[in-house]
Design an enzyme around this catalytic site. Structure first.
Site, mmCIF file in Angstrom:
data_model
loop_
_atom_site.group_PDB
_atom_site.id
_atom_site.type_symbol
_atom_site.label_atom_id
_atom_site.label_comp_id
_atom_site.label_asym_id
_atom_site.label_seq_id
_atom_site.Cartn_x
_atom_site.Cartn_y
_atom_site.Cartn_z
ATOM 1 N N CYS A 2 41.737 46.480 47.250
ATOM 2 C CA CYS A 2 41.199 48.056 47.796
ATOM 3 C C CYS A 2 42.262 48.065 48.907
ATOM 4 C CB CYS A 2 40.089 48.352 48.464
ATOM 5 S SG CYS A 2 38.907 47.930 47.324
ATOM 6 N N MET A 57 33.437 43.995 42.282
ATOM 7 C CA MET A 57 31.530 43.502 42.732
ATOM 8 C C MET A 57 31.380 45.316 42.847
ATOM 9 S SD MET A 57 32.108 40.431 42.487
ATOM 10 C CE MET A 57 30.380 39.915 43.267
ATOM 11 N N ASP A 100 29.435 44.055 47.951
ATOM 12 C CA ASP A 100 29.831 42.395 48.694
ATOM 13 C C ASP A 100 29.718 42.406 49.984
ATOM 14 O OD1 ASP A 100 32.652 42.448 47.483
ATOM 15 O OD2 ASP A 100 33.229 41.445 48.565
ATOM 16 N N LEU A 256 47.111 32.719 37.264
ATOM 17 C CA LEU A 256 48.355 32.546 37.761
ATOM 18 C C LEU A 256 48.942 30.827 37.185
ATOM 19 C CD1 LEU A 256 49.283 35.117 40.779
ATOM 20 C CD2 LEU A 256 49.167 35.430 37.522
ATOM 21 N N VAL A 284 55.574 32.841 33.971
ATOM 22 C CA VAL A 284 56.568 33.252 33.494
ATOM 23 C C VAL A 284 57.880 32.923 34.037
ATOM 24 C CG1 VAL A 284 56.516 34.095 36.713
ATOM 25 C CG2 VAL A 284 57.960 35.881 34.352
#
Length: 550
Positions: A2, A57, A100, A256, A284
């Site tokens: 965020c 969440m 959360d 990843l 990648v």
């Protein structure tokens, strides 16, 4: 991920809401799902709290920030609080949502800000406005996984906090990162004169250490004779739990997978916890790169069917570098080299899948002391001191890379190797057990703790730098950049560059610096130094491990 932002306007001046919203818009990449804000009046002070949301969440509107309590206190947070349910139960906190971050305000009211910080098992950056007591607090997690910047504009009487430099750059005279082991307190009852002077600043900002990094003076006498089998059992358990707690989300989770030990271990552990049909991996590299080959072997061994290999080439990388530097907000050489393929991979994930949460292997090399140059550490004490330094500076380099490349594409990344319990345990192991020895590979005790989890040749594969390993035998990524920059810059132009702080010593560095300066001119201090290996007899100017005489 965020995005959070906070402005404090002093002097009774009306806050420039349009400017605040423009700055908030620059964080939409971190939170593409929703945007909200709150304006708080506190006498002749006005506070703006802004939030851009990537819903992970509780994806309903109940999880939209800022949160407000009955005392008219407010909080914004970019983070994942892994123990929020345990805290709610322990302190009898009634949650209104399944988000959360809602736990922060009731926990703050019960425990105070330092108590809150000590209770959290989390990756976070937060700002809390204690309107009742006229205080504002800001902090980030102790290893700097989540970013947080602060800044001020003396002429306008304006203070700000934000997730990224780009949100403050246009409105602040000075911008700096909040250090991971500190929290900031601002006394909102203090009324400074406008414009600010240095004395005002000292009175406004109080920086407090809430976490002391590990002892740097340990010697062999500080350790009991280790039971290797017990150590390996604990390592296995703690890392498994670190992965387990990071698998909870209301969005699908991906992984990843570079093909190196660290990311491969995370995938192997998750496969045991979730089963191979629930694992989606992303790799990648150049066609023919050792990383891609290793990643293919890992997924085959684990029975994983959903494996995306994102193509990378010199042209793809060169075309992306401007966007990469603007996104990651640095001119550090090794950070940009490694960020470029990771940025391309993140962009692919965002555009081609519904996955928005990813687990990664960052932090492992720092806490385990497994960089190639660490082989030259003269003794265990110097080795341990260097791992502490690397951990302290993670927020300047690898954490910045991983956060920005993912958040820049609307993704969240979680890093199990920086789990508090795991790091605490590893940093208290006798460093002699982590040091490279001529008769065994780096991180041997870690590798031995996970026998059977991976193919032997992967489990005991020597470390390669990410930016080197994505290359192929025929084409090397960073050497291709250097070839281009040799054509762009003359020796004279390098020698006479105008940059005095962190002066570029190679043409590749000058190339990155010029791009950085075009986006963030005047912010050279945002990194205190380049990432470079230690313990070398000669002055090393290039961070690549391939050039070290080891």
């Amino acid at each position: 991920m965020c995005g959070i932002i906070c402005f404090i306007q002093y002097g009774g001046q009306k806050i420039d809401l349009v400017s605040c919203l423009n700055c908030l818009d620059k964080l939409n990449n971190r939170g593409p799902d929703a945007q909200s804000y709150q304006v708080i009046e506190l006498g002749d002070i006005t506070i703006f709290l802004g939030f851009t949301r990537l819903a992970i969440m509780d994806t309903s509107e109940a999880g939209l920030q800022p949160f407000k309590d009955n005392n008219s206190n407010y909080s914004i947070c970019n983070g994942e609080i892994y123990n929020y349910k345990n805290l709610a139960e322990k302190f009898n906190i009634e949650m209104q949502s399944q988000c959360d971050c809602e736990i922060l305000l009731p926990l703050f009211n019960l425990r105070g800000f330092e108590g809150l910080l000590s209770d959290l098992d989390a990756e976070f950056a937060t700002v809390i406005v204690d309107k009742y007591n006229s205080k504002l607090y800001a902090a980030r997690d102790k290893y700097g996984v989540r970013p947080l910047y602060y800044g001020y504009n003396c002429e306008k009487g304006l203070i700000g906090f934000a997730s990224e430099l780009k949100a403050l750059h246009s409105v602040m005279e000075y911008v700096e990162q909040v250090k991971p082991n500190q929290y900031v307190t601002i006394d909102l009852s203090f009324r400074p004169s406008i414009p600010f002077d240095l004395q005002n600043f000292v009175k406004l900002f109080q920086f407090t250490n809430y976490h002391e990094y590990y002892q740097s003076h340990k010697s062999l006498i500080d350790y009991h004779e280790p039971n290797i089998e017990q150590l390996q059992t604990s390592i296995n358990h703690l890392l498994t739990e670190a992965v387990r707690k990071r698998l909870y989300a209301d969005r699908q989770i991906g992984f990843l997978l570079s093909g190196g030990l660290d990311s491969s271990l995370i995938v192997a552990i998750a496969t045991r916890l979730l089963g191979p049909t629930n694992i989606v991996c992303f790799s990648v590299g150049f066609e023919g790169s050792p990383d891609v080959a290793a990643a293919r072997e890992v997924v085959k061994f684990l029975g994983i069917k959903n494996h995306h290999i994102v193509p990378f080439s010199v042209d793809i990388g060169l075309n992306a570098i401007n966007d990469v530097i603007k996104t990651i907000e640095t001119y550090d050489i090794t950070t940009i080299r490694a960020s470029t393929p990771q940025f391309i991979m993140a962009k692919y994930i965002q555009e081609n899948t519904d996955i928005r949460v990813l687990l990664s292997g960052e932090g492992s090399d720092e806490i385990h002391g497994s960089y190639k140059y660490m082989r030259s550490a003269p003794n265990s004490q110097e080795f341990h001191k260097e791992t502490i330094r690397l951990l302290e500076e993670l927020y300047l380099f690898d954490n910045k890379r991983t956060d920005r490349t993912m958040a820049g594409n609307g993704l969240e990344v979680r890093v199990p190797f920086l789990d508090f319990n795991y790091v605490d345990f590893i940093m208290n192991i006798d460093p002699n057990l982590l040091m490279y020895k001529s008769d065994y590979i780096e991180k041997k005790i870690i590798r031995d703790a996970f026998k059977g989890y991976l193919p032997e040749n992967i489990l005991y594969r020597p470390k390669e730098a990410f930016s080197d390993a994505v290359s192929s035998k025929e084409i090397n990524w960073y050497r291709s950049i250097q070839k281009i920059t040799e054509e762009i810059y003359t020796d004279e132009k390098l020698q006479n560059s105008n940059y005095k702080f962190n002066k570029p010593e190679i043409k590749e560095a000058l190339y990155y610096r010029d791009i950085f300066n075009s986006h963030y001119g005047g912010r050279d201090h945002i990194i205190p130094h380049y990432w470079l290996p230690r313990f070398q007899q000669n002055n090393v100017l290039d961070p690549s491990a391939t050039i070290l005489p080891i």
